[in-house]
Design an enzyme around this catalytic site. Structure first.
Site, mmCIF file in Angstrom:
data_model
loop_
_atom_site.group_PDB
_atom_site.id
_atom_site.type_symbol
_atom_site.label_atom_id
_atom_site.label_comp_id
_atom_site.label_asym_id
_atom_site.label_seq_id
_atom_site.Cartn_x
_atom_site.Cartn_y
_atom_site.Cartn_z
ATOM 1 C CE LYS A 151 -3.829 -2.463 2.150
ATOM 2 N NZ LYS A 151 -4.631 -2.800 3.326
ATOM 3 C CD GLN A 175 -3.489 -4.420 6.368
ATOM 4 O OE1 GLN A 175 -3.600 -3.375 5.748
ATOM 5 N NE2 GLN A 175 -3.905 -5.560 5.874
ATOM 6 C CG ASP A 199 -9.730 -0.191 5.020
ATOM 7 O OD1 ASP A 199 -9.352 -0.657 3.933
ATOM 8 O OD2 ASP A 199 -9.043 -0.197 6.056
HETATM 9 N N1 GUN Z 1 -6.918 -6.868 6.053
HETATM 10 C C1 GUN Z 1 -7.244 -7.608 4.973
HETATM 11 N N2 GUN Z 1 -7.825 -6.836 4.030
HETATM 12 C C2 GUN Z 1 -7.851 -5.590 4.525
HETATM 13 C C3 GUN Z 1 -8.315 -4.362 3.997
HETATM 14 O O1 GUN Z 1 -8.839 -4.239 2.886
HETATM 15 N N3 GUN Z 1 -8.152 -3.286 4.821
HETATM 16 C C4 GUN Z 1 -7.611 -3.378 6.061
HETATM 17 N N4 GUN Z 1 -7.534 -2.277 6.791
HETATM 18 N N5 GUN Z 1 -7.178 -4.509 6.571
HETATM 19 C C5 GUN Z 1 -7.290 -5.606 5.796
#
Ligand code: GUN
Length: 262
Positions: A31, A74, A97
């Site tokens: 990311k 995350q 998100d």
């Molecule tokens: N863990 C797995 N997929 C995601 C996601 O799309 N966003 C976040 N914040 N954590 C994750």
């Protein structure tokens, strides 16, 4: 991005990671790399595994009040932390998100600012491949808040006829066999076998499963399914990069929203 910057739009993203889960570390690094690539300023907050709920919420509160555009924590968090409380603490206009209940509710009624990144990425893949969803039998396997439930809602908004399958579904194989579009998001390695795929179906694999031998596989048995499918996504390299692209889109959107508010 250069065009946006000349207009005074400088998107920024805070990425919080708690503990040292290796998969989460890889996702966060990807990311951050994407941010750098397209010119989004990213800030990483790497907190130790023993961070308290109060410490995490204090950080989120600080970021809520700062000039950062997007906040992403995350998941999964270490088990002593309350994920729901953390999601609820992120200001909805910074929730890139789209996990906050306000954003989830907006998606339900089809009037949203942000879409959750993985389902949004799947929709982009389908649309960019020239595949129509209108009237199609869409079968989503998995009912998580992050993927299965919002995915079903987006397919419904696009006029698909949607069925959601889960661990209590009576006849998974027979249900999947009806599908024109299959989205597998259940986290079980190769649960969807070739014999479950209708000839010509579109198969989207959201699964990311690490086998004991270290190999990364999806929720679909790819080699068998590709023999039947008219279009199929691989793991890795299918949905994953789209998820990150949609995070970038949401961050730019957040920045534009904040610009309008100024
Ligand atoms: N863990 C797995 N997929 C995601 C996601 O799309 N966003 C976040 N914040 N954590 C994750």
């Amino acid at each position: 991005m250069a065009v946006l910057q000349t207009k005074g739009v400088h998107p920024s993203l805070a990425v919080i990671i708690v503990g040292d889960d290796p998969a989460s570390r890889i996702y966060v690094n990807n990311k951050k790399k994407a941010c750098e690539y397209i010119g989004i300023r990213s800030e990483e907050y790497a907190l130790p595994g023993n961070t308290t709920q109060e410490e995490l919420l204090t950080l989120i509160e600080t970021l809520n009040e700062s000039n950062i555009d997007g906040i992403l924590c995350q998941l999964p968090l270490p088990s002593h932390l309350d994920e729901k409380a953390v999601i609820n603490a992120i200001r909805p206009d910074k929730d890139v998100d789209a996990f906050h209940p306000v954003n989830v509710g907006k998606i339900m009624i089809g009037d949203y600012d942000f879409l959750p990144c993985t389902p949004a990425g799947v929709m982009e893949l389908i649309k960019e491949s020239g595949i129509s969803i209108v009237g199609k039998e869409c079968v989503v396997i998995g009912r998580s808040n992050i993927v299965g439930k919002p995915m079903s809602m987006l397919l419904l908004h696009a006029h698909g006829t949607v069925t959601i399958c889960h661990s209590k579904t009576r006849d998974l194989a027979e249900t999947v066999r009806q599908a024109d579009i299959v989205v597998a998001a259940v986290g079980v390695p190769e649960l969807i076998t070739g014999d479950m795929i209708k000839e010509g179906a579109v198969v989207i694999d959201v699964g990311m499963n690490r086998l004991p031998n270290g190999k990364l596989v999806g929720d679909v048995a790819f080699d068998a399914a590709i023999e039947k499918a008219s279009a199929i996504t691989p793991v890795p390299g299918g949905v994953g990069p789209m998820t990150i692209a949609m995070l970038m889109k949401n961050t730019v959107k957040a920045s534009l929203l904040h610009q309008e508010l100024k």
